[in-house]
Every structure is written in structure tokens, then in C-alpha cells.
Scaffold this active site. Structure first.
Site, PDB file in Angstrom:
ATOM      1  N   ASN A 210      50.283  45.974  41.822  1.00 23.88           N
ATOM      2  CA  ASN A 210      49.171  45.308  41.133  1.00 23.88           C
ATOM      3  C   ASN A 210      48.724  46.195  39.959  1.00 23.88           C
ATOM      4  OD1 ASN A 210      46.504  44.575  40.362  1.00 23.88           O
ATOM      5  ND2 ASN A 210      46.177  43.565  42.330  1.00 23.88           N
TER       6      ASN A 210
ATOM      7  N   LYS B 219      44.907  47.045  39.704  1.00 25.69           N
ATOM      8  CA  LYS B 219      44.482  48.069  40.664  1.00 25.69           C
ATOM      9  C   LYS B 219      44.975  49.438  40.192  1.00 25.69           C
ATOM     10  CE  LYS B 219      44.563  45.865  45.255  1.00 25.69           C
ATOM     11  NZ  LYS B 219      45.215  45.895  46.559  1.00 25.69           N
TER      12      LYS B 219
ATOM     13  N   GLU C 299      54.409  43.326  55.318  1.00 27.16           N
ATOM     14  CA  GLU C 299      53.651  42.182  55.813  1.00 27.16           C
ATOM     15  C   GLU C 299      52.233  42.635  56.187  1.00 27.16           C
ATOM     16  OE1 GLU C 299      53.808  38.676  59.096  1.00 27.16           O
ATOM     17  OE2 GLU C 299      55.457  40.132  59.085  1.00 27.16           O
TER      18      GLU C 299
ATOM     19  N   ASP D 235      43.510  48.320  50.281  1.00 27.28           N
ATOM     20  CA  ASP D 235      43.374  46.937  50.735  1.00 27.28           C
ATOM     21  C   ASP D 235      41.934  46.529  50.479  1.00 27.28           C
ATOM     22  OD1 ASP D 235      44.999  44.754  51.885  1.00 27.28           O
ATOM     23  OD2 ASP D 235      43.310  44.647  53.264  1.00 27.28           O
TER      24      ASP D 235
ATOM     25  N   GLY E 252      40.987  39.098  39.659  1.00 27.42           N
ATOM     26  CA  GLY E 252      40.596  38.459  40.919  1.00 27.42           C
ATOM     27  C   GLY E 252      39.301  37.661  40.796  1.00 27.42           C
TER      28      GLY E 252
ATOM     29  N   ASP F 221      36.342  38.765  39.996  1.00 32.28           N
ATOM     30  CA  ASP F 221      35.316  39.401  39.150  1.00 32.28           C
ATOM     31  C   ASP F 221      34.452  38.410  38.360  1.00 32.28           C
ATOM     32  OD1 ASP F 221      35.825  41.981  39.950  1.00 32.28           O
ATOM     33  OD2 ASP F 221      37.133  42.469  38.268  1.00 32.28           O
TER      34      ASP F 221
ATOM     35  N   LYS G 205      32.595  49.070  35.518  1.00 37.66           N
ATOM     36  CA  LYS G 205      33.009  48.504  36.820  1.00 37.66           C
ATOM     37  C   LYS G 205      33.329  49.625  37.808  1.00 37.66           C
ATOM     38  CE  LYS G 205      36.440  45.790  39.298  1.00 37.66           C
ATOM     39  NZ  LYS G 205      37.624  44.946  39.328  1.00 37.66           N
TER      40      LYS G 205
HETATM   41  P1  IMP Z   1      45.243  43.025  48.427  1.00 37.14           P
HETATM   42  O1  IMP Z   1      46.240  43.343  47.369  1.00 37.14           O
HETATM   43  O2  IMP Z   1      45.828  42.407  49.643  1.00 37.14           O
HETATM   44  O3  IMP Z   1      44.361  44.183  48.734  1.00 37.14           O
HETATM   45  O4  IMP Z   1      44.364  41.858  47.805  1.00 37.14           O
HETATM   46  C1  IMP Z   1      43.134  42.078  47.284  1.00 37.14           C
HETATM   47  C2  IMP Z   1      42.591  40.781  46.689  1.00 37.14           C
HETATM   48  O5  IMP Z   1      41.167  40.846  46.757  1.00 37.14           O
HETATM   49  C3  IMP Z   1      42.942  40.648  45.210  1.00 37.14           C
HETATM   50  O6  IMP Z   1      44.100  39.879  45.017  1.00 37.14           O
HETATM   51  C4  IMP Z   1      41.706  39.968  44.643  1.00 37.14           C
HETATM   52  O7  IMP Z   1      41.793  38.581  44.848  1.00 37.14           O
HETATM   53  C5  IMP Z   1      40.591  40.499  45.520  1.00 37.14           C
HETATM   54  N1  IMP Z   1      40.031  41.735  44.912  1.00 37.14           N
HETATM   55  C6  IMP Z   1      40.195  43.021  45.339  1.00 37.14           C
HETATM   56  N2  IMP Z   1      39.570  43.877  44.525  1.00 37.14           N
HETATM   57  C7  IMP Z   1      39.019  43.134  43.558  1.00 37.14           C
HETATM   58  C8  IMP Z   1      38.258  43.480  42.403  1.00 37.14           C
HETATM   59  O8  IMP Z   1      38.006  44.655  42.075  1.00 37.14           O
HETATM   60  N3  IMP Z   1      37.843  42.430  41.663  1.00 37.14           N
HETATM   61  C9  IMP Z   1      38.098  41.140  41.987  1.00 37.14           C
HETATM   62  N4  IMP Z   1      38.845  40.763  43.016  1.00 37.14           N
HETATM   63  C10 IMP Z   1      39.295  41.769  43.810  1.00 37.14           C
END
Ligand code: IMP
Length: 198
Positions: free
Chosen positions: A9, A12, A40, A69, A152, A154, A174
Site C-alpha cells: 500500500n 501507508k 490471508e 493493520d 481510504g 479520510d 494527518k
Molecule cells: P489493511 O491494509 O487490511 O490494514 O486495511 C486497512 C483499511 O482501512 C484501508 O484499506 C482503508 O480502507 C482503511 N484505513 C486504514 N488507515 C486509514 C487511514 O489512515 N485513512 C483512511 N482509511 C484508512
């Protein structure tokens, strides 16, 4: 020091690089480290999924591996989307915009808009040691999206004490208040202690 981020990502990665680089940490994404793995995420907590991702990468490289996560927990929806934030709406939602629009539809007419972003960082070292830190950012779900920054959810989240959505802030603003920024600040302190004890 090279650390691997167990993720591809790019958003991130950029946020985490901005926070960890002052510590002399060079953060490589999975693909930059030559790893192509898809772990998974079948845990039921952010802690479990974060650990699964960090271990999945650390099994394959001889370097500390960090996983993030994270997700959005909405009070009126019983904590959803939570650990399913990235998969909210399943196949019918293909983009961040689809997912936050679904969230806004599910929140139509709901007056309790309280929510929080949660982030759990796990770092696993090749010797099996690990460091875990958690950060939260409370706030509320807006009625309509605002701003173009971040990623995401935000655009539909307003952090507590702010007038702007998370997507209306620049990266530094942020990071200073976000769940990820807070988790990484704790992580940095724990990492310093870890190396001081060595
Ligand atoms: P992960 O990759 O399984 O941890 O998915 C985290 C998901 O949570 C992301 O795809 C976003 O949809 C949401 N998310 C996590 N951090 C943020 C952030 O800082 N801003 C907005 N959405 C976030």
C-alpha cells in the site's frame, strides 16, 4: 537500518516512511524487498492480522518486518467496518470511493456519528522478538465527503477537535494526530528501548 513493510500500500508506505526516517530507518515495501506474498488476514482483531502479516514476511527475509493493520470502527454500526475496512462491501465495492459511499449510505439518518480509526503496528525480528503498538484517532463520520488528500475513508472522517476532514489535511498534519502516527510514535519509543537493551 533496513526494515521491510509487509504491504504494498503506497499510501501507508509514504506515511510510515515520513515518520520512521528520522530514526534512520529505511523502510522498503514488500515488492522492493523482492517479496510477493499475499497473507490471508483471517484474524478477528487488528492485533492478530498485524502479527500474521509481519510473520508472513519475516519468514522469508532476514530483516525486521513491520506490518500495519488498520481500519475504521463506527459506533452505530457495532464497530464495522473494523478489520474488514479494506474489504467493506465485498466484490460490489472496487475502490476507496465505493467503500466510503457505502458507509455514508449505511449511516443515512443515523444521528450518532461517533467513530475511530485504529492502527496496530507489529514488528517481528528475525530472532523471533516482536514489538506491538496501537494508536487510535477518535472522531465522527461526516454527512458527505470532503477533501482530496490521504486515502481510504479520510474524506468522510473528521477527527475530534478538528473542523476539517482527514482528507483536507496535509501529510504532516494527518500524521500528527492519526491512528498510524500515534501507533508509530509509541513504536519508535519501544524500538529505542529494544535497541538500548541489546
Ligand atoms: P489493511 O491494509 O487490511 O490494514 O486495511 C486497512 C483499511 O482501512 C484501508 O484499506 C482503508 O480502507 C482503511 N484505513 C486504514 N488507515 C486509514 C487511514 O489512515 N485513512 C483512511 N482509511 C484508512
Amino acid at each position: 537500518m533496513i526494515f521491510i513493510l509487509a504491504s504494498n500500500n503506497s499510501k501507508k508506505l509514504a506515511e510510515m516512511r515520513g515518520i520512521l526516517s528520522p530514526l534512520g530507518i529505511e523502510l522498503l515495501s514488500q515488492s522492493e524487498a523482492g517479496l510477493s506474498i499475499e497473507v490471508e488476514e483471517n484474524g478477528s482483531t487488528f492485533e492478530e492480522n498485524s502479527r500474521l502479516k509481519a510473520l508472513g514476511a519475516c519468514d522469508l527475509v532476514n530483516a525486521p518486518c513491520i506490518a500495519d493493520d488498520s481500519g475504521l470502527c463506527v459506533d452505530a454500526l457495532g464497530g464495522a467496518p473494523g478489520v474488514y475496512s479494506a474489504r467493506y462491501g465485498g466484490e460490489s465495492c472496487r475502490s476507496d470511493k465505493d467503500r466510503y459511499e457505502l458507509l455514508l449510505r449505511n449511516m443515512e439518518g443515523v444521528t450518532d456519528r461517533r467513530a475511530k480509526f485504529v492502527c496496530v503496528i507489529t514488528c517481528v525480528f528475525p530472532n523471533g522478538d516482536s514489538i506491538v503498538s496501537r494508536g487510535e484517532c477518535p472522531g465522527e463520520i461526516l454527512a458527505a465527503p470532503r477533501g482530496e488528500g490521504g486515502f481510504g475513508y479520510d474524506p468522510v472522517f473528521r477527527p475530534e477537535g478538528e473542523t476539517r476532514s482527514m482528507a483536507e489535511m496535509d501529510a504532516g498534519e494527518k500524521n500528527a494526530i492519526s491512528h498510524r502516527g500515534r501507533a508509530l510514535e509509541k513504536f519508535k519509543a519501544k524500538l529505542r528501548e529494544y535497541y538500548a537493551d541489546k
